[in-house]
Scaffold this active site. Structure first.
Site, short mmCIF file in Angstrom:
data_model
loop_
_atom_site.label_atom_id
_atom_site.label_comp_id
_atom_site.label_asym_id
_atom_site.label_seq_id
_atom_site.Cartn_x
_atom_site.Cartn_y
_atom_site.Cartn_z
N CYS A 69 0.89 -1.34 0.01
CA CYS A 69 0.02 -0.03 -0.11
C CYS A 69 0.86 1.35 0.11
O CYS A 69 0.38 2.17 -0.55
CB CYS A 69 -0.85 0.03 1.21
SG CYS A 69 -2.10 -1.38 1.23
N HIS A 113 -9.68 2.32 -2.30
CA HIS A 113 -8.07 2.34 -1.88
C HIS A 113 -7.24 1.38 -3.00
O HIS A 113 -7.05 -0.05 -2.76
CB HIS A 113 -7.95 1.52 -0.60
CG HIS A 113 -6.57 1.07 -0.14
ND1 HIS A 113 -5.60 1.82 -0.80
CD2 HIS A 113 -6.04 0.15 0.70
CE1 HIS A 113 -4.36 1.42 -0.04
NE2 HIS A 113 -5.06 0.54 0.92
N CYS A 137 0.18 2.79 6.02
CA CYS A 137 0.69 1.61 6.42
C CYS A 137 0.98 0.49 5.30
O CYS A 137 0.21 0.87 4.26
CB CYS A 137 -0.23 0.73 7.60
SG CYS A 137 -1.91 0.41 6.89
#
Length: 443
Positions: A89, A399, A429
């Site tokens: 990510c 996302h 994160c």
């Protein structure tokens, strides 16, 4: 650290749902579109872009060096170098950080960086097929889960780890649902107020010409720039390939013009103006006795984001307006399940290094990997949740895992500019228990 790297522009596609409005466009097409628009907004001659760094997580089946593909689709010349980065990510954010480091080191003057993901087009994997199957059943693996959302260390989906950590940290289901509801409400309000106009570039997805984007006119391909020549009257660049060996970027442009039917997307598809706490409360948790649900976690999404960065002297000498300075980047690592702790750790590392306090930061963006992650980050830093992600976050907007890190850097910059300047931190994160944060300054 006295960074000399400035941001000249930022652009992103709207984010789409799994199988939604952007699902016909591959990751490199989305990445190319974000790059093309970021470069156009920057005022930089595309030929001046020396290097491209793009994050991408779900790379299986995308083809060689996806960043190079995206650069060609953006109309950049064959002489523009490119590399692809995968830190789950954090990929898009780390691309921006690496661009900053390249520029500060004097390796390049102008770099385009960001991230891209088409989770809708991630393939299924068939382990063992190369050697063949002699007897019994075979199992396919979903690349979205296996390469993107699976905790390799605890051998479970990351939402399960997230629920365990949320319980340990005392982040209740009710608090997560309330934060998720506010994420949708804030994002919907920000869209209506036009706050994303400086970020999102509307995209016309061709409905019959699959994989194409409809534009008013085809973009030109950047001219080639030969970086150096050899001495002695001869050049290492003296080479004219036969026509059938030339990779002409024009043939890779994913654009069509004319009377071509299309569907236009000009805002983040997952945002729900009608979100309600009552509806969220009825959703079943992903794990028995868990607290993470489809309502307080982000969806599975498609999209891309890009920024153009340059040395401050380049911007000054070319009379180009500067949006912000990338001050610094920090990365941390912890026990793999504890994603919720790492954004705050990375942010604190930046604060300590630059002798700043939380009071010095005007804008905070913590990527909403889950609502519990953003809430935990705020708690660890002593922040009221109302001051983070004030335009909503990934729970609402989506996302696309390779793109979100770049998206939140751009969001911080645009918020700071509306406020009249100051410091901002974007933190994220990533799978495996790592965290990254970027400190930016406007003014």
């Amino acid at each position: 650290m006295n960074s000399k790297t400035v941001v000249l522009s930022a652009a992103r596609t709207p984010f789409g749902r799994l199988g939604g409005a952007l699902s016909s466009l591959g990751a490199t097409t989305l990445g190319g579109e974000a790059l093309r628009n970021a470069i156009a907004r920057s005022g930089v001659d595309p030929a001046e872009v020396e290097h491209v760094i793009m994050g991408l997580v779900l790379q299986a089946g995308v083809g060689q060096n996806p960043a190079r593909q995206a650069a060609f689709k953006a109309g950049l010349a064959k002489t523009t170098t490119a590399e692809t980065l995968n830190k789950v990510c954090a990929s898009g954010m780390l691309a921006v950080a690496y661009a900053m480091k390249c520029i500060n080191a004097g390796d390049q003057r102008v770099v385009a960086a960001g991230g891209m993901e088409s989770m809708s087009n991630a393939p299924y994997l068939l382990p063992g097929a190369r050697s063949g199957y002699r007897y019994g059943n075979a199992t396919m693996l979903d690349a979205i889960v296996h390469d993107g959302l699976w905790d390799y260390y605890l051998d479970e989906v990351m939402a399960t780890s997230g629920s365990k950590v949320a319980a340990e940290l005392g982040v209740t289901r009710a608090v997560q649902d309330e934060f998720a509801y506010q994420s949708h409400k804030r994002a919907s309000t920000a869209h209506e107020a036009g706050y994303f106009a400086d970020e999102i570039v509307p995209i016309n997805v061709a409905t019959k010409a699959k994989g194409k984007i409809v534009v008013d006119r085809l973009p030109a391909v950047a001219r080639e720039r030969v970086p150096v020549t050899a001495g002695g009257g001869s050049s290492v660049w003296d080479h004219v390939p036969p026509q059938n060996m030339i990779a002409d970027p024009q043939q890779y442009l994913p654009y069509v013009t004319g009377e071509v039917p299309f569907a236009r997307l000009d805002r983040d598809e997952p945002v729900r103006a009608d979100a309600s706490l009552e509806a969220m409360a009825k959703l079943t948790a992903m794990d028995k006795d868990g607290t993470i649900t489809a309502g307080n976690a982000p969806g599975v999404n498609d999209g891309a984001a890009a920024l153009v960065l340059a040395h401050e002297e380049y911007a000054k000498s070319n009379g180009i307006d500067v949006l912000a300075t990338i001050v610094d980047h920090a990365g941390v690592a912890w026990d793999p399940p504890y994603l919720a702790l790492t954004p705050a750790m990375a942010a604190q590392k930046l604060l300590d290094k630059h002798r700043l306090t939380t009071a010095d930061i005007a804008v905070w963006e913590f990527n909403e990997a889950f609502a519990a992650v953003a809430l935990s980050a705020a708690t660890r830093l002593g922040l009221d949740p109302s001051v983070i992600n004030v335009q909503g976050g990934a729970v609402a907007m989506g996302h696309p895992i390779g793109a979100s890190g770049a998206r939140i850097v751009g969001t911080v910059i645009n918020q700071l500019r509306r406020r009249g300047g100051g410091y901002g931190i974007a933190a994220i994160c990533s799978g495996g228990g790592q965290g990254d944060a970027v400190l930016v300054r406007v003014g």
